[in-house]
Design a protein around this motif. Sequence first.
Motif, PDB file in Angstrom:
ATOM      1  N   UNK A 188      36.180   1.267  28.032  1.00  0.00           N
ATOM      2  CA  UNK A 188      35.747   0.131  27.223  1.00  0.00           C
ATOM      3  C   UNK A 188      34.288  -0.205  27.528  1.00  0.00           C
ATOM      4  N   UNK A 189      33.959  -0.265  28.816  1.00  0.00           N
ATOM      5  CA  UNK A 189      32.592  -0.610  29.197  1.00  0.00           C
ATOM      6  C   UNK A 189      31.598   0.401  28.639  1.00  0.00           C
ATOM      7  N   UNK A 190      31.913   1.691  28.777  1.00  0.00           N
ATOM      8  CA  UNK A 190      31.005   2.723  28.269  1.00  0.00           C
ATOM      9  C   UNK A 190      30.928   2.696  26.753  1.00  0.00           C
ATOM     10  N   UNK A 222      31.230   0.138  24.790  1.00  0.00           N
ATOM     11  CA  UNK A 222      30.354  -0.958  24.388  1.00  0.00           C
ATOM     12  C   UNK A 222      28.892  -0.582  24.613  1.00  0.00           C
ATOM     13  N   UNK A 223      28.630   0.083  25.755  1.00  0.00           N
ATOM     14  CA  UNK A 223      27.262   0.521  26.041  1.00  0.00           C
ATOM     15  C   UNK A 223      26.768   1.468  24.966  1.00  0.00           C
ATOM     16  N   UNK A 273      26.412  -0.320  21.394  1.00  0.00           N
ATOM     17  CA  UNK A 273      25.349  -1.311  21.233  1.00  0.00           C
ATOM     18  C   UNK A 273      23.991  -0.833  21.663  1.00  0.00           C
ATOM     19  N   UNK A 274      23.951  -0.177  22.827  1.00  0.00           N
ATOM     20  CA  UNK A 274      22.653   0.133  23.391  1.00  0.00           C
ATOM     21  C   UNK A 274      22.113   1.448  22.852  1.00  0.00           C
TER      22      UNK A 274
END
Lengths: 317, 301, 382
Positions: free
Chosen positions: C85-87, C89-90, C93-94
């Motif tokens: 999940x964290x990756x 989102x990275x 978005x990024x």
Amino acid sequence: MMPARFRGAPLLALAGLVVVAQAALSALKADFYLTQLTMAAWYTLVALGLCLLMGYAGQVSMGHAGFFAIGGYTAAVISTAGAPPWLSIPAGVAATAAVAFLVGIPVLRLRGHYLAMATLAFGFIVSRIILGTSLLGQADGISDIPAYGLVAGLAITGRRALRVQNYYIAWAVVLLGLILALNLVRSRTGRALRAIHGDEEAAAASGINVARHKLAVFVLSAVYAGLAGACLAHFNGGIGPGEAGIMKSVRYVALVAAGGMANLWGTLTVSAGLTFLSLRGAFGLFDDAVFGGLLVAIMLFAPEGVFGLLRRREKAS
Amino acid sequence: MSAAQLLQYLLSGVATGSIYAIVGIGFTIIYNSTGIINFAQGEFLMLGGMIAVSLQAFLPLTAAIAGAVVVTGLVGVAVQLVFLSWLKKPGVLRMIIITIGLSILMREAALHVWDEKVHALPPWSGDETSSLAVLGARISPQVAWVLAVSALMVAALTLFFRFTLTGKAMRACASNPAAARLCGIRAPWLVSLSFFLAAAMGALAGCVVSPLTQTQYDMGTSLAVKGFTCAVLGGLGNVSAAVGAGILVGVLESASISVLPLAYKDVVALTIMLAILLLRPQGLFAGMTRKRGPLGRVGGA
Amino acid sequence: MRGRALFLSIGIFIAFACITGWAGNPDTVRLGAILAVTGPNANLGTPEARTIQMLVDKANAGGGIAGKKVELFLRDSQGSPEKAISFAKQLIEEEQVLAIIGPSTSGESMKLKGLCNDSQTILLSCAAAETIVNPVSPWVFKVAPMDSSAARMIFQTMKRMGISRIGVLTSNSGFGQGGKAQLEKLAPADGISIAISEVYDKEATDLTGVLTKIRGQNVQALVNWSTEPAQAIVLKNVRQLGFDVPVFQSHGFGNLAYVAAAGKAAEGVIFPAGRVLVADGLPASNLQKKLLMEYRAAYMAQFKDEPSTFGGHAFDAFTVLAEAVRRAGTDRNKVRDAIEGMKGIAGTGGIFNFSPADHNGLAIDCFEMLTVKDGKFVPLAR
């Protein structure tokens, strides 16, 4: 030894830092970092609880991830099952406290290796129960966990729109947890815990109810973990069985050890920093190796933690 | 349940338990001489198996195993010398954490030196389909090898610790380091020796179980948990008790499988083990050892 | 002292913030990949990661896809959903990726389904669960074959062999869980009854106990459904117990390392698999043969190892995406529509035919029934 007046300065500094970081990131249009900072905050809450248990009371817990999982899964099951939406997090915390109480009574009679083994077994058992129970999603875990509504349109959720608010919610809870822990440590109870850590027989001889104190701090540290688990389940919108795994428990221990065992500030800094970096993928394929290496390096060269090492250097120069 | 089935379950339990037991032996060696629980013991098994598999590509099996045993033994000594030898009176907590960290490092190193894939040594006799009949129940001949090697290890170690000067010196160091030094026993060398022994035995154990359990970079952790369980149940310090406890855990698991879903086998075994630990903390076979109890500390550990 | 610590933290943090770059050149294909390269699912993620890297390098060496270079952002999730999940989102978005290939496991994929939909990022999952594409989400696709197809092939073969009563052993992973559900659902249609169904863990060292239990139910065959190495232990234990029944495996067996681990005990095992495992034996007219032979040759040359069906999923995900970009450019809505409209695309897993209702594209004919003979995979004689 600091005088016993209002020692809120570091706390205010931390609160200030939290605000400054958010303002800076939003201004730089880089507020996606807030996601990992929020997740890191919740994991730091677990580390703070464990610090109280391991650092101050001297009770090793190799299965703390189990409490995180109990909180998280309880919240997940309740919120996806159609119960009243506000129930999930309190239920997660209550379940964790209850299990910690029941497990703690017999297990805390053990010491040293045996306590380590028993807590390790506890974590293992939680992990296996999750993997074996279809209600808990087994290997796939639980997905599509709804947001947790608080007051006035606030909610614990991973949605982009509420990202800044969630960042503040998480860090506010961590700050409260830290304040509570600091007060505990400086109180009579804290001194009793340190006495127990030093020598249980002597502590008992001086009138401290050893069993009751150990159980109390065990349950409190479990509650920290369970609350973190429940909140993170809502933030992530899902939870998996890996959260109860031994590698997670080992990581929490590593973070507390690197922070300096009986050093809440150290634990907070190290935990927030390392967890943030890990979630950003900074360690690449060596994520587990980094934590393993950290454990070894800290225990060998700096048993009082990174800040203890700096303090020693400071004194020497 | 028919008699044949019952016997098969029993034999199955012995097979599983023999693997746990042989892991528990390694824990006991280091504990006997240093009072440390070495959580990296599982990794010694893994290393033994992996090295033997690599050597087997150009050496006959026996030579490959011998080579793996020696190399792993030396790795054990190296680990002890580099990481542990210069610690002064470390607490129990610190030692637990260090050895866990070491186990993680060794595991990740193995992942990058070898790979993530599964490997296995060939069975020491026959092949993967060979079957030994025991009173109507069947088992792989490799299980007989595991039991034989375990028995050999137990016999050798018991003789060593009880009857040789070096072995007795090792035990003396563990129970009272100051007095031991006063008697001229050179502790550091003995500690290194004990790590060599534990690592070498671990490697041999890894080689004998490899045809059964297969060898993979991350096999160490779960085996270590089981092995540690057996060592504790046996009373931490008594090698034959550890083996007995291992077989018992295996049989308990087998019994659990026969009535409950397999998925809960570990929960049952661990819960029973925890219960035993709490009700009879000296371990199942107490009375045969003089050592630290789980509810109190002796000496400065 | 504490002030210093906080100061240090701010410094590190700001430095870190400055190091990380922002989204770059718009004329490239920004591709994310979240795979379980290390950790408990490394046997899935490592071949997948290698394959992706190999294909990206090859594409860029040839000038990119339709002239646009591919920028790959590979992240190791270690099989854990929260990292996935964290990756995700990275990456969304990024790095503003066009598509994400992966994750390797069903559990992780389910956690990313909602996220990718909300952010309009194409997800090409390499995991097996039916729930990834059922119910269909507009932006979520899956390239691994359907468990239901594998189960149906197994049951059809059993029916031909006159088997009606079976025992089922599944691993406690997401793959095993999904398989168990499909086996239990589809057995009655072919007249097969499942007498006993048990779940085992990847760390199992000996399965003779549960096999004794299964044997006690007088089954005529055993189904062993797993992607993990422990499935080879089942095969060995079955023979060692003298338990003489045919053993059927899932498509998770498609890895020669498992055959090597099981040795002689693997002989005669029957399982459905993608044709990548028997590429040499395929007739020249077969649509997949050419790309399978090329993939195999390239993988062996670079990694000195046989390719497995897992790496093949990553190959297919990249192939599908590359084809879509060739047809529609880098506008994500157009690429998504292009994928949905693709028919007859050859991949390692089979021939893909997507549609708005079918985000997997593989039918039961993507499988070939194989068996093991003399330590090699060969097609099962009818």
